[in-house]
Design a protein around this motif. Sequence first.
Motif, PDB file in Angstrom:
ATOM      1  N   ILE A 138      35.063   5.513  17.471  1.00 11.86           N
ATOM      2  CA  ILE A 138      35.532   4.196  17.902  1.00 11.86           C
ATOM      3  C   ILE A 138      34.697   3.710  19.090  1.00 11.86           C
ATOM      4  O   ILE A 138      34.623   4.374  20.117  1.00 11.86           O
ATOM      5  CB  ILE A 138      37.025   4.261  18.313  1.00 11.86           C
ATOM      6  N   GLY A 139      34.066   2.575  18.936  1.00 19.79           N
ATOM      7  CA  GLY A 139      33.279   2.002  20.033  1.00 19.79           C
ATOM      8  C   GLY A 139      31.884   2.568  20.162  1.00 19.79           C
ATOM      9  O   GLY A 139      31.086   2.070  20.959  1.00 19.79           O
ATOM     10  N   ARG A 180      37.358   9.941  17.443  1.00 18.20           N
ATOM     11  CA  ARG A 180      37.758   9.834  16.032  1.00 18.20           C
ATOM     12  C   ARG A 180      36.585   9.483  15.118  1.00 18.20           C
ATOM     13  O   ARG A 180      36.622   8.526  14.347  1.00 18.20           O
ATOM     14  CB  ARG A 180      38.904   8.827  15.872  1.00 18.20           C
ATOM     15  N   GLN A 181      35.512  10.308  15.208  1.00 11.28           N
ATOM     16  CA  GLN A 181      34.393  10.128  14.284  1.00 11.28           C
ATOM     17  C   GLN A 181      34.860  10.411  12.854  1.00 11.28           C
ATOM     18  O   GLN A 181      35.647  11.326  12.616  1.00 11.28           O
ATOM     19  CB  GLN A 181      33.256  11.081  14.646  1.00 11.28           C
ATOM     20  N   GLU A 229      32.815  12.046  22.564  1.00  8.01           N
ATOM     21  CA  GLU A 229      32.055  13.277  22.763  1.00  8.01           C
ATOM     22  C   GLU A 229      31.120  13.128  23.940  1.00  8.01           C
ATOM     23  O   GLU A 229      30.232  12.266  23.931  1.00  8.01           O
ATOM     24  CB  GLU A 229      31.232  13.591  21.517  1.00  8.01           C
ATOM     25  N   ARG A 230      31.280  14.007  24.931  1.00  9.56           N
ATOM     26  CA  ARG A 230      30.381  13.994  26.083  1.00  9.56           C
ATOM     27  C   ARG A 230      29.125  14.802  25.781  1.00  9.56           C
ATOM     28  O   ARG A 230      29.185  15.868  25.199  1.00  9.56           O
ATOM     29  CB  ARG A 230      31.069  14.608  27.303  1.00  9.56           C
ATOM     30  N   LEU A 231      27.968  14.277  26.223  1.00  6.87           N
ATOM     31  CA  LEU A 231      26.729  15.035  26.034  1.00  6.87           C
ATOM     32  C   LEU A 231      26.734  16.289  26.898  1.00  6.87           C
ATOM     33  O   LEU A 231      26.498  17.398  26.413  1.00  6.87           O
ATOM     34  CB  LEU A 231      25.515  14.171  26.386  1.00  6.87           C
TER      35      LEU A 231
END
Lengths: 214, 214
Positions: free
Chosen positions: B29-30, B20-21, B182-184
């Motif tokens: 978040i976090g 949730r950017q 989001e995963r790199l």
Amino acid sequence: MSKLRFRISMSLDGFVAGPRQSVDDPLGIGGMRLHEWVFPLAAWRAPHGLEGGEVNESTPVVEESLANVGATVMGRNMFGGHPGPWDAKEPWNGWWGVDPPFHHPVFVLTHYPREPLELEGGTTFTFVTDGIEAALDRARHAAGGKDVALAGGASAAQQYLAAGLVDEMEINLVPTLLGSGERLFEGVGDDLHGLELVRTVAAPMVTHLKFARR
Amino acid sequence: MSKLRFRISMSLDGFVAGPRQSVDDPLGIGGMRLHEWVFPLAAWRAPHGLEGGEVNESTPVVEESLANVGATVMGRNMFGGHPGPWDAKEPWNGWWGVDPPFHHPVFVLTHYPREPLELEGGTTFTFVTDGIEAALDRARHAAGGKDVALAGGASAAQQYLAAGLVDEMEINLVPTLLGSGERLFEGVGDDLHGLELVRTVAAPMVTHLKFARR
């Protein structure tokens, strides 16, 4: 109290097994690349009955992971074979042959009851159908004051991690990509339950990240 | 030739931003937890106009990452603001205020044309609509013999990684879980295009993993 200690090799993109695991390819496509760092080591070869081998920065990490372990817990998928009820006619007896490298009691999480399987060298597989806490209790009892090793695979590890039952975790981070397969940290949330990074060891082909409660 | 150098902070479970950017929560978040290791450092505070700070094992890594960079490439999502065409009435001018910490030309990947944006302190944002290779070419030209930094976010990084255009990559591995976001390494396949782990630095709160071609 005896600790539950978990060690696993994980790719940079978070996979602990490649895609399409099968009896022919138990680590999935490309999954063997996660373990290439360990095979040359004398510390790995000795408990597998092999002579010679290398000594490097990984050696004390591997020796530590093997020391003071009195029992092992693993998931059904790691024990392997086939899904569903056990085949009474041609029972699957694990990947490790007649003399598995555990040499202590091993507790296998499964939905399907089965009589214990006693193999050579002190390895007995006991099949536990009443959940991860029951399996851990039985392993702790069998370990006789020593620690319990959580061997994997991903699903068993995820259940113990999510429940906060892991006391020590050694991630052998392999600097490669698998691209797909089984992710270790899938569905375990954002809580390491007090596990903190307490040691980093840079070794050839792998970085060892040890987590424990301070 | 000038190198394309990429550095990013990633959680143990592979996330470079939380879920949730938004404009209020640009890292998700976090996501801020991925960067807590860097804020106390004098090497980070100085280019942001702040005095004092700590010196530790991360210091030479951060100093190296800032040295010899003549231009930056970033994705639209990292530049931020809103999706879709630029708002001509209230243009989004980035997260960094009137004097961004880049102090060199920055090239922003976008589908929507926009005039260059010149801010204080030598930072100019140029909006590139013809793809990652064109943006890299322009950045290399602007860098005047120095290297180009790939700032992120995940999508831009994935495109450059998948195309094999990254020459150096510093993963700041933060020993925490985000659980989602989001995963790199998502959709980049299993090929690091010759990038190998060449240096591991254990620092408080983070492990630095440097990849380069040997």
